[in-house]
Design an enzyme around this catalytic site. Structure first.
Site, short mmCIF file in Angstrom:
data_model
loop_
_atom_site.label_atom_id
_atom_site.label_comp_id
_atom_site.label_asym_id
_atom_site.label_seq_id
_atom_site.Cartn_x
_atom_site.Cartn_y
_atom_site.Cartn_z
N THR A 341 2.56 -7.93 -4.46
CA THR A 341 1.77 -8.92 -3.75
C THR A 341 0.39 -8.34 -3.48
OG1 THR A 341 1.68 -10.20 -1.73
CG2 THR A 341 2.69 -8.07 -1.56
N GLY A 423 3.69 -4.28 -1.54
CA GLY A 423 4.64 -3.23 -1.84
C GLY A 423 6.06 -3.42 -1.38
N GLY A 424 6.56 -4.66 -1.25
CA GLY A 424 7.98 -4.86 -0.99
C GLY A 424 8.47 -4.12 0.24
#
Length: 528
Positions: A341, A423-424
């Protein structure tokens, strides 16, 4: 060495410098923070296609001085046809291709809802102005970034099987190389349509009809009725009170609760100095406590088993902090969630602030690029389970679990801070690193972003779930962490993409604006 940027007229921070410039230029034309963010969001959807696109989701935190922050949930739900019957014979939802494109794209409706929030702030700039940079970059082309080249090559075998990917995002069938020009003429036409017809056209106009037709023909469960039914929503943000500030983040279906809880816990076990064993160990152990609760409770907003704000009470956070052993790591058999993202922030000259995040989930999302519109569609729906009894089980109209969570802090002394990262699994951890370094340990903002970072768990498609450290950490600290029971891996890079692309903006009561961007990205902090 990068230094914190300072200005008084406004600032835009983004993980690509062209997006930061697009936002800054809108501020220079008298636009407000929301308008600047729409410009930046449109631009980055063109210049950073491996990270986000018009066919993704978004979340907003908007703050106007003297008022409570406003949150916008622009997460699209599962299609009405997305059920067990549609995926009969599948053990899980396919990760790429048309069947992975099963949730509505919410981000454009989020732009519109944010502009509605800002409607009372003065004369609005036209969409033709806000989308001008994005249109130009799509028409004339942009220089491919190193990360786009790397990630295209890494996932090429799977992505080129997704309809439309090769035509839109390869050059003569080959991976585009860093610095080569990538044009996206169909996307430029779509952006021009949005600028002239309005953002609603994406859901209830010619664009909606075109995209629904293409999605159905390709084999997605999305239909025109799903477009017509969708609207982004204003929601009440979650919050946690620290000694010197109140932090805000997004409620379900995001992991915003975990981001807030980590910092709430850490303040109770706070280290004397930053970047040593006590700092890292405290935040890592707080992360474990927060992630266990996140995975137990966070799902579609209508299915959350207990109010998430209750998990952020002083009593609950204190109880979680009391479980942390200051010298020993908790064993960590955890299944992490990947994600890719972008985070961006804006602050205008009136002190209005935006923390924003936009995503297509995995790199290039579903990989599906729609033939007429050139829109790349997300694969956020693959976070659903096909087990109907699962907390995150697939059903029509349900929202998928989101790693996305933009952050905002209001300090008791009048400062406002917007911050975040991509970054999840790394998003809550990097937020904790940046905020704790700046706000709890007194580091300058840019140094708080630049300093070496860590990641517990998996990101960027990696399978390992251990504790990863950038190689700039001192060897003695690495040894201390290992001795305490952390499963440590030192990455070979000094500045690793694995750690995400962070940024932050702080506005002081006297109007001074401080901005910082991540040297790990292609980003920038563009000020007025």
């Amino acid at each position: 060495m990068l230094h914190t940027q300072r200005s008084y007229g406004g600032s835009c921070v983004a993980s690509h410098h062209l997006a930061a410039s697009a936002g800054r230029d809108v501020l220079k034309q008298g636009g407000n923070a929301v308008e600047a963010m729409v410009a930046a969001a449109a631009a980055i959807a063109v210049v950073y296609p491996h990270m986000n696109a018009l066919g993704g989701d978004g979340f907003w935190l908007i703050h106007e001085p003297g008022k409570s922050p406003v949150a916008i949930d622009a997460c699209g739900p599962a299609a009405q046809l997305a059920n067990g019957d549609f995926y009969a014979g599948e053990s899980h939802i396919p990760e790429r291709g048309p069947k992975a494109a099963l949730t509505m794209a919410g981000t454009i409706s989020g732009w519109q809802e944010a502009l509605n929030v800002a409607a009372g702030w003065g004369n609005a700039l036209p969409l033709t102005t806000l989308l001008a940079d994005a249109i130009r970059h799509a028409d004339e082309g942009v220089a491919v970034s190193q990360s786009q080249e790397t990630l295209t090559a890494k996932h090429l075998e799977r992505l080129r099987q997704s309809p439309g990917f090769s035509d839109a995002l390869l050059l003569d069938g080959q991976v585009p190389r860093e610095g080569e020009r990538l044009r996206q003429p169909r996307l430029a036409k779509t952006l021009k349509r949005l600028a002239s017809a309005g953002l609603e056209d994406f859901y209830r106009g010619e664009l909606a009809a075109s995209m629904a037709k293409d999605l159905e023909a390709l084999g997605s469960p999305l239909r025109l009725a799903d477009f017509h039914a969708y609207r982004a929503q204003q929601v009440t943000p979650l919050h946690v009170r620290l000694n010197d500030a109140t932090l805000y983040n997004l409620p379900a279906p995001t992991q915003g609760m975990a981001s807030l809880m980590i910092l709430g816990i850490y303040e109770r076990v706070k280290a004397a100095e930053p970047n040593g064993f006590d700092h890292l160990h405290g935040l890592i152990e707080a992360t474990k406590r927060a992630f266990m609760l996140r995975d137990r409770y966070v799902t579609d907003p209508h299915r959350v088993p207990t109010p998430l704000q209750e998990l952020l009470s002083e009593e609950r956070i204190g109880a979680e902090a009391a479980e942390i052993n200051p010298n020993q790591a908790l064993p960590w058999p955890h299944e992490p969630a990947p994600g890719d993202t972008i985070w961006m922030g804006t602050v205008d000259s009136e002190g209005r602030s935006v923390s924003f995040i936009q995503s297509i989930y995995w790199e290039f999302g579903s990989g599906v690029v729609l033939p007429e519109s050139g829109v790349l569609w997300q694969n956020r729906g693959i976070s659903f389970s096909l087990d109907p009894d699962d907390l995150r089980g697939l059903a029509p109209g349900r929202k998928p679990f989101h790693t996305l969570n933009p952050a905002l802090a209001l300090f008791n002394d009048g400062r406002t801070m917007v911050y975040g990262t991509m970054g999840g699994e790394g998003q809550p951890q990097t937020q904790a690193a940046v905020f704790s370094r700046y706000a709890l340990h007194g580091m300058p903002l840019q140094q708080a972003v630049t300093a070496p970072r860590w990641l517990l768990g998996r990101t960027w498609g990696e399978s390992s779930t251990n504790l990863k450290l950038e190689e700039r950490f001192d060897d003695r600290l690495v040894a201390e962490l290992a001795t305490a029971g952390h499963d440590v891996e030192v990455l070979p890079e000094a500045f690793s993409d694995t750690m995400g692309h962070a940024g932050g903006i702080v506005r002081h009561p006297n109007g001074l604006i401080e901005s910082a961007h991540d040297p790990r990205s292609n980003g920038g902090a563009a000020s007025v």
